[in-house]
Design a protein around this motif. Structure first.
Motif, PDB file in Angstrom:
ATOM      1  N   PHE A  74       5.059  41.084  13.936  1.00  0.00           N
ATOM      2  CA  PHE A  74       3.610  40.920  13.844  1.00  0.00           C
ATOM      3  C   PHE A  74       2.901  42.261  13.873  1.00  0.00           C
ATOM      4  O   PHE A  74       3.164  43.115  14.716  1.00  0.00           O
ATOM      5  CB  PHE A  74       3.091  40.043  14.983  1.00  0.00           C
ATOM      6  N   MET A  75       1.991  42.425  12.925  1.00  0.00           N
ATOM      7  CA  MET A  75       1.129  43.605  12.877  1.00  0.00           C
ATOM      8  C   MET A  75       0.266  43.644  14.137  1.00  0.00           C
ATOM      9  O   MET A  75      -0.226  42.618  14.605  1.00  0.00           O
ATOM     10  CB  MET A  75       0.248  43.495  11.625  1.00  0.00           C
ATOM     11  N   GLU A  76       0.073  44.839  14.685  1.00  0.00           N
ATOM     12  CA  GLU A  76      -0.749  45.026  15.876  1.00  0.00           C
ATOM     13  C   GLU A  76      -2.130  45.571  15.495  1.00  0.00           C
ATOM     14  O   GLU A  76      -2.325  46.106  14.402  1.00  0.00           O
ATOM     15  CB  GLU A  76      -0.069  46.012  16.836  1.00  0.00           C
ATOM     16  N   GLU A  79      -3.463  49.530  13.599  1.00  0.00           N
ATOM     17  CA  GLU A  79      -2.448  50.183  12.767  1.00  0.00           C
ATOM     18  C   GLU A  79      -2.596  49.709  11.321  1.00  0.00           C
ATOM     19  O   GLU A  79      -3.202  48.682  11.049  1.00  0.00           O
ATOM     20  CB  GLU A  79      -1.030  49.890  13.287  1.00  0.00           C
ATOM     21  N   THR A  80      -2.014  50.500  10.394  1.00  0.00           N
ATOM     22  CA  THR A  80      -1.938  50.054   9.013  1.00  0.00           C
ATOM     23  C   THR A  80      -0.666  49.217   8.846  1.00  0.00           C
ATOM     24  O   THR A  80       0.225  49.225   9.711  1.00  0.00           O
ATOM     25  CB  THR A  80      -1.883  51.237   8.038  1.00  0.00           C
ATOM     26  N   THR A  81      -0.581  48.526   7.727  1.00  0.00           N
ATOM     27  CA  THR A  81       0.614  47.714   7.478  1.00  0.00           C
ATOM     28  C   THR A  81       1.860  48.607   7.424  1.00  0.00           C
ATOM     29  O   THR A  81       2.912  48.238   7.963  1.00  0.00           O
ATOM     30  CB  THR A  81       0.467  46.914   6.173  1.00  0.00           C
ATOM     31  N   ALA A  82       1.743  49.794   6.823  1.00  0.00           N
ATOM     32  CA  ALA A  82       2.899  50.700   6.745  1.00  0.00           C
ATOM     33  C   ALA A  82       3.266  51.240   8.127  1.00  0.00           C
ATOM     34  O   ALA A  82       4.456  51.333   8.472  1.00  0.00           O
ATOM     35  CB  ALA A  82       2.612  51.847   5.777  1.00  0.00           C
ATOM     36  N   ARG A  87       6.907  51.032  12.851  1.00  0.00           N
ATOM     37  CA  ARG A  87       7.048  50.713  14.279  1.00  0.00           C
ATOM     38  C   ARG A  87       8.106  49.626  14.478  1.00  0.00           C
ATOM     39  O   ARG A  87       8.969  49.731  15.372  1.00  0.00           O
ATOM     40  CB  ARG A  87       5.687  50.267  14.837  1.00  0.00           C
ATOM     41  N   GLU A  91      11.536  49.734  16.712  1.00  0.00           N
ATOM     42  CA  GLU A  91      11.724  48.792  17.821  1.00  0.00           C
ATOM     43  C   GLU A  91      12.951  47.899  17.630  1.00  0.00           C
ATOM     44  O   GLU A  91      13.622  47.540  18.588  1.00  0.00           O
ATOM     45  CB  GLU A  91      10.506  47.867  17.962  1.00  0.00           C
ATOM     46  N   GLU A 132      15.967  43.182  20.468  1.00  0.00           N
ATOM     47  CA  GLU A 132      15.676  42.196  19.427  1.00  0.00           C
ATOM     48  C   GLU A 132      16.811  42.018  18.423  1.00  0.00           C
ATOM     49  O   GLU A 132      16.812  41.057  17.660  1.00  0.00           O
ATOM     50  CB  GLU A 132      14.397  42.593  18.685  1.00  0.00           C
ATOM     51  N   PRO A 194       4.402  33.154  20.888  1.00  0.00           N
ATOM     52  CA  PRO A 194       5.077  34.372  21.370  1.00  0.00           C
ATOM     53  C   PRO A 194       5.302  35.391  20.266  1.00  0.00           C
ATOM     54  O   PRO A 194       6.072  35.168  19.341  1.00  0.00           O
ATOM     55  CB  PRO A 194       6.417  33.862  21.896  1.00  0.00           C
ATOM     56  N   LEU A 195       4.638  36.510  20.354  1.00  0.00           N
ATOM     57  CA  LEU A 195       4.846  37.601  19.420  1.00  0.00           C
ATOM     58  C   LEU A 195       6.276  38.103  19.485  1.00  0.00           C
ATOM     59  O   LEU A 195       6.830  38.549  18.494  1.00  0.00           O
ATOM     60  CB  LEU A 195       3.970  38.787  19.798  1.00  0.00           C
ATOM     61  N   SER A 196       6.839  38.055  20.670  1.00  0.00           N
ATOM     62  CA  SER A 196       8.122  38.698  20.863  1.00  0.00           C
ATOM     63  C   SER A 196       9.236  37.963  20.125  1.00  0.00           C
ATOM     64  O   SER A 196      10.338  38.462  20.024  1.00  0.00           O
ATOM     65  CB  SER A 196       8.451  38.758  22.354  1.00  0.00           C
TER      66      SER A 196
ATOM     67  N   TYR B  36      -2.662  36.738  22.406  1.00  0.00           N
ATOM     68  CA  TYR B  36      -2.451  37.886  21.523  1.00  0.00           C
ATOM     69  C   TYR B  36      -3.685  38.102  20.660  1.00  0.00           C
ATOM     70  O   TYR B  36      -4.366  37.146  20.293  1.00  0.00           O
ATOM     71  CB  TYR B  36      -1.251  37.644  20.615  1.00  0.00           C
ATOM     72  N   PRO B  39      -4.569  41.904  13.920  1.00  0.00           N
ATOM     73  CA  PRO B  39      -5.477  42.207  12.810  1.00  0.00           C
ATOM     74  C   PRO B  39      -5.795  40.937  12.001  1.00  0.00           C
ATOM     75  O   PRO B  39      -5.015  39.986  11.989  1.00  0.00           O
ATOM     76  CB  PRO B  39      -4.677  43.190  11.951  1.00  0.00           C
ATOM     77  N   ASP B 107      -5.773  48.594   3.671  1.00  0.00           N
ATOM     78  CA  ASP B 107      -5.734  48.664   5.126  1.00  0.00           C
ATOM     79  C   ASP B 107      -7.013  49.305   5.651  1.00  0.00           C
ATOM     80  O   ASP B 107      -7.427  50.358   5.164  1.00  0.00           O
ATOM     81  CB  ASP B 107      -4.569  49.561   5.584  1.00  0.00           C
ATOM     82  N   PRO B 109      -7.579  50.198   9.249  1.00  0.00           N
ATOM     83  CA  PRO B 109      -7.046  50.114  10.615  1.00  0.00           C
ATOM     84  C   PRO B 109      -8.101  50.280  11.704  1.00  0.00           C
ATOM     85  O   PRO B 109      -7.943  49.734  12.791  1.00  0.00           O
ATOM     86  CB  PRO B 109      -6.006  51.247  10.658  1.00  0.00           C
TER      87      PRO B 109
END
Ligand SMILES: [Zn+2]
Ligand SMILES: [Zn+2]
Lengths: 198, 198
Positions: A74-76, A79-82, A87, A91, A132, A194-196, B36, B39, B107, B109
């Motif tokens: 999941f995008m946070e 941030e940009t998509t890239a 990230r 991770e 993960e 759950p994002l995780s 959560y 974006p 994007d 951001p």
């Protein structure tokens, strides 16, 4: 996906269409705050090492534990998509990836998700397992376990990646997945909150 | 963007990094629910009538009231990006639009948004004002009010659209906007929570 209580003041919410809106929302009668629920973006990357192999991860978490994917999640905020795709690569696979172009935009409306999958170059050959991913592995196209891919979005993205590379013509592919049109074994599943899980 | 109270049970939340996660989240100590914040996707379309003119809307709502845009707004649950773009066209301009291809992925951001802008064909010449648009107008390229465009995402998308059409080569463009690189008059602004502002 909705709310029972106001996340601003804690009062019980009402569900009705706000003035000027067109869908019912969770509205707080005490503080007037409205909670919205919107689709989420999943950012991913196909990381390529300089010998042409790509980095795959065996999922160590549900859903689809034990099946294979490239790094995606999941995008946070902020941030940009890239940036999000890079990230996720770090991770999920410990890989330092230069995310350089968009490969596929895939709508998955039945779980309210949009996948944005990129191409990337590994800056070093380093990669390894993470909480993960039980296993990470560089694979040639012939080594991709097509019958053990975690999600149809991943399956389609990999097909696009290899087809474009063979043709020498990188493109941006768009696709909408519909629940009905797919083999049930290849369904996306709702991951709920759950994002995780990604 | 965060929460003070649990939207599941109403208890005050704590902000900490959940096990296996990497960012602080709003966690409920009473029911363990995690909220959560991610974006949001803005879906838009450049609607083209058969004479080549495109449909523009003068914003009747903040932010950027009085400036011009094509139909665009927050993607809703359970829809594809193309379906969302068609819905926005109907809601903002009364236009029945066949959304047929992706034009740009942008994007933004610093407001945690991703724009997904499409090309579309108007199925009929009908269009008109709505609560969100004080005026709708079919415009030739020469008539576009470039100095009165509501958002840089809209400005860039229109430039892509006309350039591709002139060249006869429709593409999917990708762009990341950074706050620092833009003329302040052309900044995106955070719309905060209210969905209806788009
Ligand atoms: Zn409230
Ligand atoms: Zn709770």
């Amino acid at each position: 996906m909705t709310a029972n209580f106001c996340n601003n003041c804690g009062h019980a919410v009402e569900h009705r269409v706000p003035d000027g809106d067109h869908l019912p929302r969770a509205i707080c009668p005490a503080c007037s705050h409205i909670q919205y629920f919107n689709p989420r973006v999943i950012v991913g990357v196909v990381p390529e090492w300089e010998d042409g192999r790509i980095l795959m991860c065996r999922r160590n978490i549900e859903p689809r534990r034990g099946l294979w994917t490239f790094p995606a999640g999941f995008m946070e905020l902020d941030e940009t998509t890239a940036q999000g795709a890079a990230r996720e690569a770090m991770e999920e696979s410990q890989a330092d990836v230069d995310v350089h172009s968009l490969l596929a935009v895939i709508d998955v409306p039945y779980v309210s998700q949009v996948y944005m999958v990129h191409r990337g170059r590994m800056r070093s050959p380093h990669h390894g397992p993470t909480p993960e991913s039980s296993e990470t592995r560089l694979m040639t196209e012939a080594e991709i376990p097509w019958d053990e891919i975690a999600f149809p979005t991943v399956w389609h993205s990999l097909k696009y990646f290899f087809a474009d590379r063979a043709a020498g013509t990188p493109q941006i592919h768009t696709l909408s997945l519909s629940r009905k049109s797919r083999d049930p074994r290849h369904q996306e599943v709702s991951t709920g909150e759950p994002l995780s899980s990604f």
